[in-house]
Structure formats: structure tokens, C-alpha cells
Design an enzyme around this catalytic site. Sequence first.
Site, short mmCIF file in Angstrom:
data_model
loop_
_atom_site.label_atom_id
_atom_site.label_comp_id
_atom_site.label_asym_id
_atom_site.label_seq_id
_atom_site.Cartn_x
_atom_site.Cartn_y
_atom_site.Cartn_z
NE ARG A 1 -10.88 45.60 31.69
CZ ARG A 1 -11.91 46.29 32.10
NH1 ARG A 1 -12.40 47.25 31.34
NH2 ARG A 1 -12.45 46.05 33.27
CB ALA B 1 -13.39 45.68 40.67
CE LYS C 1 -5.89 53.52 35.53
NZ LYS C 1 -6.33 52.65 36.58
N GLY D 1 -21.57 48.72 38.73
CA GLY D 1 -20.66 47.84 37.97
C GLY D 1 -19.78 47.08 38.95
#
Lengths: 404, 404
Positions: free
Chosen positions: B282, B167, B218, B25
Site C-alpha cells: 500500500r 497475510a 520499512k 485481523g
Amino acid sequence: MTEKQDSMFSLLREGPLKVCILGSGNWGTACAGLVCANAKESYLFCDQVKIWVREERLDDGRLLDEVMNEKRENVKYLPGFPLADNLVAVRDITEAVRDADLIAFILPHQFMEVTCKSIQAAVKPSARAITLVKGLHICDGVPYSFSKLVETWLGIECSALSGANVAKDVANKQFCESTVGYKETEMASIWQQLFDRPHFRVHAVPDVEGVQVCGAVKNLIALAAGFCDGLGMGSNTKAAIIRLGVSEMKLFANIFFDGVLEETFFDSCGFADVITTCYGGRNVKCAAEFIRREQKSSWEDIETDLLGGQKMQGQLTCKEVHEVLVKFKILQFFPLFEVTHRVAFEHAPPDELLTVFMTAKPSEPKIDKECTHSVLYGPLTRVQRDIKKHVQLCIQPCPPAKKT
Amino acid sequence: MTEKQDSMFSLLREGPLKVCILGSGNWGTACAGLVCANAKESYLFCDQVKIWVREERLDDGRLLDEVMNEKRENVKYLPGFPLADNLVAVRDITEAVRDADLIAFILPHQFMEVTCKSIQAAVKPSARAITLVKGLHICDGVPYSFSKLVETWLGIECSALSGANVAKDVANKQFCESTVGYKETEMASIWQQLFDRPHFRVHAVPDVEGVQVCGAVKNLIALAAGFCDGLGMGSNTKAAIIRLGVSEMKLFANIFFDGVLEETFFDSCGFADVITTCYGGRNVKCAAEFIRREQKSSWEDIETDLLGGQKMQGQLTCKEVHEVLVKFKILQFFPLFEVTHRVAFEHAPPDELLTVFMTAKPSEPKIDKECTHSVLYGPLTRVQRDIKKHVQLCIQPCPPAKKT
């Protein structure tokens, strides 16, 4: 402190505790709201709370304290919020503190020395103090907490309160938290009962000095975070800068102050206040602008342009901390503080803020004992011993406490 | 782990260490960049690094792994970034892990079990693993870390890596930090050398489980922070919510996992990652929208509308943690987690997020021993004993390790 003070219970035998607030800026006035509400509700405290207002004439020629007592509003420093009816503004500082059992210092730090000296003779030897002052007192390159200075100057025990609090939001009763650093167990609970409100939760940790270091050094971290913003870096990078800042703040506290606890940095005065300061507030805003103007404006000009009369603390703290680190030759243990100073005052290219960490080698893996105790290991133990040897309190102690 | 594994030095006697990354990913691919750069430069590692790419056909009908090897780009999950020339994409997972001395798991957590089972027979008994998986595995209301599961399923020692990392920013070489949680001292340094780059600083703490709890919990804190944003609260309030969240995260870790250290929460995986997650990302965005839509949209709809195909984790973590707290009857020690669950899933009025703390009494002053040791005091010691009694690893251990 010259000698052990009587317990709070013997004080209470004589009646409810009288409270005095020294300072009537926006933070002092907002805190007066908390204190007055509690004084009214609690059997422990006298209903009437005094707030010292220094002699200051408003534009219409009237004195601020008189206007406060009449209009029930601090029209100068916290306009728009009604004062509690049990708050009395007092212009004569001696009169303000004479009977007080509990004294809260909420002043700009540059006024602390002169204020303490002016009340030395008037303060009751049995009184207790708490400092809400942000900053450290640097004397000959050695940092002192204001609680220590109050104890030295006035001979009375002093706690500290600091946290992620913006005065106006507190006055607006927005929920927030704060931390009391205490030394005497019974005082923890007294200060909590005096300041804690449903929208202003006060926790207590047995670490007076740590609480104050956080309140001072956070503004230096905000300077670095502002540089980050000015460089347009992403949230990863800013989080890394904040984390490095907190870790150097812990180290600074542990080197220069006794009894500092890990837990303090987890409380409201610790990383939570650093967050608030680094994601809002004057320091971060001015620091970002400093980078956008390519370091060509002076800090004074930026203050004038952006803050409309208010002041920022970060650049002063940065200078003061630098002075301390240079004196004790321990700059190399504080790479973030050092590079922040170089960017702020020595025209170092702003991206050095990051490149200094990008060329460093990976850090040594931490071992168990470093992670479980708030003490220093390795070369810093030696540094700490050296410091202890060199540090003499360069502050005059108070005259012998008079007996009531 | 069934038995103690040979030291890394005996492994190294046979040659440089072979590295395999499981998962391709955006995070797996970004990490491959770090690993490949280090593998090329360091005598410790084989130049060639394998990355397992599950069978996946692109819109043009071609297989992702083949396109990656040919085009030198992960066109699906990290487009626009060239792959290192020493990275080889491998579709057959058995082939990918067969020779590997170091295996990094960088998968969505729901694929961990099936992946581990599929490689049980192929993994070298001398191999070491590291998990970069975010989340916990909840089985019958008991939380397990993925490192523990890898050790149980595969019989090899497993470290963990987590930190304030996005990322794409890592691929862009923006400066950030990360934390390795290690158990074997020699592995700390190996994993640091494999992942640490000038722009990606890796610290190591001896706390594998704590690092993973932070990475999972978190997202639940970010949900609460998002509710705060949705309610339009100021920065004081948000800082208070984040602090409360971190303190409950610490408590959760200490109750359910062994050897959790205070220091872990000061490292990048700790409060720094919480900051990044609560000020961007998000979860916080979707949670704010959930409040703005007056809790009338489903989480699925919000994901669809805001994230364009990506998924959020916070609401899942919130459910899972709630399940655990209910099972062990300790909801009352986690007021923030509980109210977050009620707002997210039980239509509680969103302002309860704050009022729950506004009606609570001031907290008891903390005493010294609570502040210096990362252990539990008071009624929670009993709770912890109860939990230890009830917890049985409800996961099948691996077959006996085969000898090479």
C-alpha cells in the site's frame, strides 16, 4: 604483486595522473563519460583520457576507433550519447597503456587473460589498476577474482568497482550509486575522485574481493528470481528467494575469499545490485521465459529470442559456481544455488526451487558471535581450512617488473 | 521485567504450553493457522489455541467471535479461509489470557497500551510474550519498541516476530520467511516451533529490538521508493533509494536501541521485507500516486481513493521518525528520511529526493572497524551518549507481579 609499489604521492610529484580505460562496450563508454568529466575538473588527473578500442570494422568498412574520434560518438555500443572532447580512442593497446598511471579494466571477462598478457611488457610498474569486470575466473574448480589475476599477471595493485548500475541510465545521468573495493587507503580516494559524479555516487569499502563476488554471483540469484517469476509466485516468495541468495552469496565469498566484510553486502554492489538485477535485466527475464517454456528451450534459443544479440551471464555463473561447490564437496551448504542449477540444467521440476526449503527443518537460532563477525562457524571452518590447503594459484605470475 | 522468570522447562513440568493470540485481523488470523497446525502436531503445546476477538457486530447484528466459532471462518478479516478446528475465539480478553503460557500480540499498534493495561492483572507471571506489532511507540520524541513496553507493562519477557510476509499469501501457503528476535535462548526455539511451518520458515536472531525497528521503518523507506516510482525513475535509482533507506534504518536502530546486530538486516525482517514493501504493498502505491497528483491530495484522500478502507503506515512512521530526529538534533545524519518528510509534508519539490544526494560530496572511504562492528563511530558516539542520558522510560511500569 611482487613488491610494494611507490605511494601515489611520489607518482604525483611527476605530474597529474594519466588515465586509460581498457574496453569500449556500453559500460566502458558510459564510464568514460564519468572519468572524462572528472579528469577535466581535477588537478589530480591529466585532462586527456585514453580509451582502448579493439580493432573492429563497422558495416561501412570503417574502423570503430576512427569513427569515435571523428564523430565523437560510440556509434556501435552506446549510440546517441556524445563522447567527451577529452577522450581519445586508441586502437593499439600497447600505446594506450604505456604511459598510464591508472588503468581501468571494463571488458567481458573472457578477454581478461589475453588482454593482460598483451600489455605485460608495456604497463608502468608504478601504475594502479581497477577492475569493473563482472564475473569470477574459475580455474580447475577454484574461483579467483580478477583483481587477484591482474595483480598476478601485471604485478600492480588492483581495486574493484561494482554497483547497481545500468550503462544506459548512467549515460543518461540518472542517479545511482556504486562501490569501490580498495586495499591501499590512498587508492580509495583516488578512485572515488576519478569515478564519482553528482549523479554517480561512489562509496568505498576496504574489501576488494567481496565487491567482485557480489558482481558475479548476483546473476545466479537473478536466475532463481526469474524462475520465481515464471512460476507466478508472489512478492513474499521472491523476497525469500533473494534473501536466501544473498545469504549464500555471503557464504560463498567468506569461504573462498579473504577479508570479506559484512558491510560490502550493504553497499551498492551488494543487496542493492541484487535488487536491480532481480527486478529488471536480462537474466531474470530469460529465466522466467525458461520456466514458461517448460524448460524445453535451450538457454541459447532464449537468448536469441529475447535479447536480440545481447548475452546473459546467469546460466554461466550458475554452472561455474556449481563446479566449485562440487569440487570442494560443499553443495549441501548452498541449497538455493544447487536447486537453481538442477532446474536450469538437469530438468528438475521448477517448484523444487521452493519445496527444497519447505521440507527443511527450521534453522538453528543464530547466536551472537555468528551475527557480529563475518567469519565462518561450525563445520564450515573445517571446510575452509581444507580449501586453503588445496588452493594453489593455477595462474602464471607476471615476469619480474621492469624498472623505468 | 521486574525479575528473572522461571525457565521454560519448569513451566513444561506442569504440562504442555497454552497459547493465546491477541488480535484477529487478517495477520492475526493467518498466524493462528500456523500456530494451530503446530499446536496439534507438537507435544510442547496444548492442542487448543485461543484467539481473542474484540467485541464487534457484523452487518447482520451477530458477534464476530460467535460467527467465527460457528462458521469456522473469520468472515470479516480473512474471508475464504477455514479456521483450524483447534482454534477457539474468545471475546473476554481476561479469559483469553488467564491460563496462557505464550501470548502473541498481533494488534494495530495504537491498541497496544490499552490492551496491555486491561490484562495486567490476569497474565500469569510465568508467561512469555511475542509481539508481531508493526511500529514503534513514540513518547515525548523517544522511540520505544513494543517488546520493551510489554515487558514494562506486564513484567514478562517479550520476543518479536517480523518478516517479508503478506497475510493473504501466508494463508494461501505461499512460501515465505520470517525472523524471530529473541533474548532468552530457550525462547528462540519455542517461538520457532510455534510459528515455523514448511511454507513459513522462521529464523531466529538474538536481537529483539532490531527486528522491530525494521518492521516499523520499512514503511518510511517504501514512501521514498514510491516517490521514486511516481517520478518515473529507473531501477538503478530505486535500488539506490532503498539502499540509502536501509542504511539510515540501521543507523536509527543503532542510535536508539541496544544490542542491534548487522545480521538482523540480512534476515527476512531486514532488507527482504524492505524489498517486498518497496515493490508492492500500500505505501509505495499511495506514495507514487501522491507524486502523480503533484502533492495536491491529502494522504487521507489518497488512502480513501486507493485502499478502499485499508490504511497505510508510511506517512505516520515518517512523521514519528522526524519528530525523534528533530528532538535529538540529528536530522543531518538522515538525509533520505529528512527529504522524504519534506516531500511528504512540506511541499518540497519531489526531485529533491535525488538532488539532495547529487550535490553531496563523495562519502569518506569506510575503514575496517566501521565495516566489521555494528557500532557507531565519529560524531555519532557523542550523539548516542547524549541520547542515553536524556532517555527516561516515560511509560508506567507494571504493578508488582502477583504470585500464582
